[in-house]
Design a protein around this motif. Structure first.
Motif, PDB file in Angstrom:
ATOM      1  N   TRP A 117      39.958  46.504  38.729  1.00 22.80           N
ATOM      2  CA  TRP A 117      40.340  45.120  39.026  1.00 22.80           C
ATOM      3  C   TRP A 117      39.703  44.223  37.966  1.00 22.80           C
ATOM      4  O   TRP A 117      38.536  44.411  37.607  1.00 22.80           O
ATOM      5  CB  TRP A 117      39.834  44.696  40.408  1.00 22.80           C
ATOM      6  CG  TRP A 117      40.624  45.227  41.557  1.00 22.80           C
ATOM      7  CD1 TRP A 117      40.331  46.321  42.322  1.00 22.80           C
ATOM      8  CD2 TRP A 117      41.834  44.688  42.103  1.00 22.80           C
ATOM      9  NE1 TRP A 117      41.283  46.499  43.292  1.00 22.80           N
ATOM     10  CE2 TRP A 117      42.221  45.502  43.182  1.00 22.80           C
ATOM     11  CE3 TRP A 117      42.639  43.588  41.791  1.00 22.80           C
ATOM     12  CZ2 TRP A 117      43.359  45.263  43.943  1.00 22.80           C
ATOM     13  CZ3 TRP A 117      43.775  43.352  42.538  1.00 22.80           C
ATOM     14  CH2 TRP A 117      44.121  44.184  43.608  1.00 22.80           C
ATOM     15  N   ARG A 160      39.829  39.889  36.473  1.00 22.45           N
ATOM     16  CA  ARG A 160      40.209  38.536  36.850  1.00 22.45           C
ATOM     17  C   ARG A 160      40.195  37.638  35.620  1.00 22.45           C
ATOM     18  O   ARG A 160      39.461  37.886  34.662  1.00 22.45           O
ATOM     19  CB  ARG A 160      39.293  37.983  37.933  1.00 22.45           C
ATOM     20  CG  ARG A 160      37.848  37.775  37.528  1.00 22.45           C
ATOM     21  CD  ARG A 160      37.008  37.401  38.743  1.00 22.45           C
ATOM     22  NE  ARG A 160      35.604  37.166  38.407  1.00 22.45           N
ATOM     23  CZ  ARG A 160      34.657  36.938  39.311  1.00 22.45           C
ATOM     24  NH1 ARG A 160      34.972  36.913  40.600  1.00 22.45           N
ATOM     25  NH2 ARG A 160      33.416  36.723  38.921  1.00 22.45           N
ATOM     26  N   VAL A 217      35.978  43.251  36.931  1.00 21.64           N
ATOM     27  CA  VAL A 217      35.437  43.007  38.257  1.00 21.64           C
ATOM     28  C   VAL A 217      34.904  44.296  38.876  1.00 21.64           C
ATOM     29  O   VAL A 217      33.751  44.367  39.280  1.00 21.64           O
ATOM     30  CB  VAL A 217      36.512  42.400  39.191  1.00 21.64           C
ATOM     31  CG1 VAL A 217      35.964  42.244  40.601  1.00 21.64           C
ATOM     32  CG2 VAL A 217      36.998  41.065  38.652  1.00 21.64           C
ATOM     33  N   TYR A 250      30.811  47.907  39.199  1.00 20.57           N
ATOM     34  CA  TYR A 250      31.002  46.509  39.541  1.00 20.57           C
ATOM     35  C   TYR A 250      30.387  45.621  38.469  1.00 20.57           C
ATOM     36  O   TYR A 250      29.356  45.953  37.894  1.00 20.57           O
ATOM     37  CB  TYR A 250      30.346  46.178  40.884  1.00 20.57           C
ATOM     38  CG  TYR A 250      30.969  46.903  42.052  1.00 20.57           C
ATOM     39  CD1 TYR A 250      30.446  48.111  42.500  1.00 20.57           C
ATOM     40  CD2 TYR A 250      32.091  46.383  42.696  1.00 20.57           C
ATOM     41  CE1 TYR A 250      31.023  48.789  43.566  1.00 20.57           C
ATOM     42  CE2 TYR A 250      32.668  47.045  43.766  1.00 20.57           C
ATOM     43  CZ  TYR A 250      32.135  48.244  44.188  1.00 20.57           C
ATOM     44  OH  TYR A 250      32.709  48.919  45.247  1.00 20.57           O
ATOM     45  N   VAL A 260      29.606  40.276  40.958  1.00 23.63           N
ATOM     46  CA  VAL A 260      30.225  40.562  42.255  1.00 23.63           C
ATOM     47  C   VAL A 260      29.508  41.667  43.016  1.00 23.63           C
ATOM     48  O   VAL A 260      29.858  41.952  44.175  1.00 23.63           O
ATOM     49  CB  VAL A 260      31.712  40.941  42.088  1.00 23.63           C
ATOM     50  CG1 VAL A 260      32.454  39.885  41.286  1.00 23.63           C
ATOM     51  CG2 VAL A 260      31.878  42.305  41.447  1.00 23.63           C
ATOM     52  N   MET A 298      36.637  41.384  49.214  1.00 23.07           N
ATOM     53  CA  MET A 298      35.810  40.335  48.624  1.00 23.07           C
ATOM     54  C   MET A 298      35.176  39.524  49.737  1.00 23.07           C
ATOM     55  O   MET A 298      35.886  38.870  50.514  1.00 23.07           O
ATOM     56  CB  MET A 298      36.658  39.440  47.721  1.00 23.07           C
ATOM     57  CG  MET A 298      37.418  40.215  46.647  1.00 23.07           C
ATOM     58  SD  MET A 298      38.277  39.135  45.478  1.00 23.07           S
ATOM     59  CE  MET A 298      39.448  38.338  46.560  1.00 23.07           C
ATOM     60  N   ASP A 351      34.513  32.450  41.840  1.00 25.18           N
ATOM     61  CA  ASP A 351      35.380  33.631  41.939  1.00 25.18           C
ATOM     62  C   ASP A 351      36.856  33.258  41.785  1.00 25.18           C
ATOM     63  O   ASP A 351      37.717  34.143  41.737  1.00 25.18           O
ATOM     64  CB  ASP A 351      35.187  34.322  43.291  1.00 25.18           C
ATOM     65  CG  ASP A 351      33.804  34.928  43.455  1.00 25.18           C
ATOM     66  OD1 ASP A 351      33.237  34.802  44.554  1.00 25.18           O
ATOM     67  OD2 ASP A 351      33.300  35.513  42.470  1.00 25.18           O
ATOM     68  N   TYR A 357      43.683  37.555  39.867  1.00 20.03           N
ATOM     69  CA  TYR A 357      43.137  38.904  39.923  1.00 20.03           C
ATOM     70  C   TYR A 357      44.239  39.914  39.605  1.00 20.03           C
ATOM     71  O   TYR A 357      45.346  39.849  40.161  1.00 20.03           O
ATOM     72  CB  TYR A 357      42.547  39.186  41.299  1.00 20.03           C
ATOM     73  CG  TYR A 357      41.206  38.539  41.493  1.00 20.03           C
ATOM     74  CD1 TYR A 357      41.082  37.165  41.615  1.00 20.03           C
ATOM     75  CD2 TYR A 357      40.044  39.306  41.533  1.00 20.03           C
ATOM     76  CE1 TYR A 357      39.853  36.550  41.772  1.00 20.03           C
ATOM     77  CE2 TYR A 357      38.795  38.704  41.698  1.00 20.03           C
ATOM     78  CZ  TYR A 357      38.716  37.337  41.810  1.00 20.03           C
ATOM     79  OH  TYR A 357      37.494  36.738  41.958  1.00 20.03           O
TER      80      TYR A 357
END
Length: 125
Positions: A35, A37, A47, A59, A63, A82, A89, A93
């Motif tokens: 993932w 963003r 992410v 990670y 996050v 999340m 944030d 995404y």
């Protein structure tokens, strides 16, 4: 592989969202997934990532402890839970898949071969 991200929306700070990334066209159980963003005017940032067998996850420091990446290979879907969301944030995404050559995810967006269209997450203060 076609990837479809969903689950974004508007949430207050401290709230939670769960993003989903569904694959179509063929199974992706042998692809490591990630993932990313991207906020307006900024680069696409890492992410979270998960290996093909879900045994290894990574990670971003920003996050860690708040987001959780997981996958359900039976449903051909990757999730991003999340929690404790913050205004910083806020971003679009994207989910992405790596080539079958690699078992684990990576933090570099250039190492991913397939991308979804993105889903907007907006966190209000």
């Amino acid at each position: 592989v076609q990837l479809q991200a969903s689950g974004g929306g508007l949430v207050q700070a401290g709230g939670s969202l769960r993003l989903s990334c569904a694959a179509s066209g063929r199974t992706f159980i042998n692809n490591a997934m990630g993932w990313f963003r991207q906020a307006p005017g900024k680069e696409r940032d890492f992410v979270a990532a998960i290996s093909r067998n879900a045994g290894i996850t990574y990670y971003a420091d920003s996050v860690k402890g708040r987001f959780t990446i997981s996958r359900d290979n039976a449903k051909n879907t990757v999730y991003l839970q999340m929690n404790s969301l913050k205004p910083e944030d806020t971003a679009v995404y994207y989910c992405a898949a790596r080539s079958l050559l690699y078992a684990s995810g990576t933090i570099s967006p250039n190492e991913y071969d397939y991308w979804g269209q993105g889903t907007q997450v907006t966190v209000s203060s």
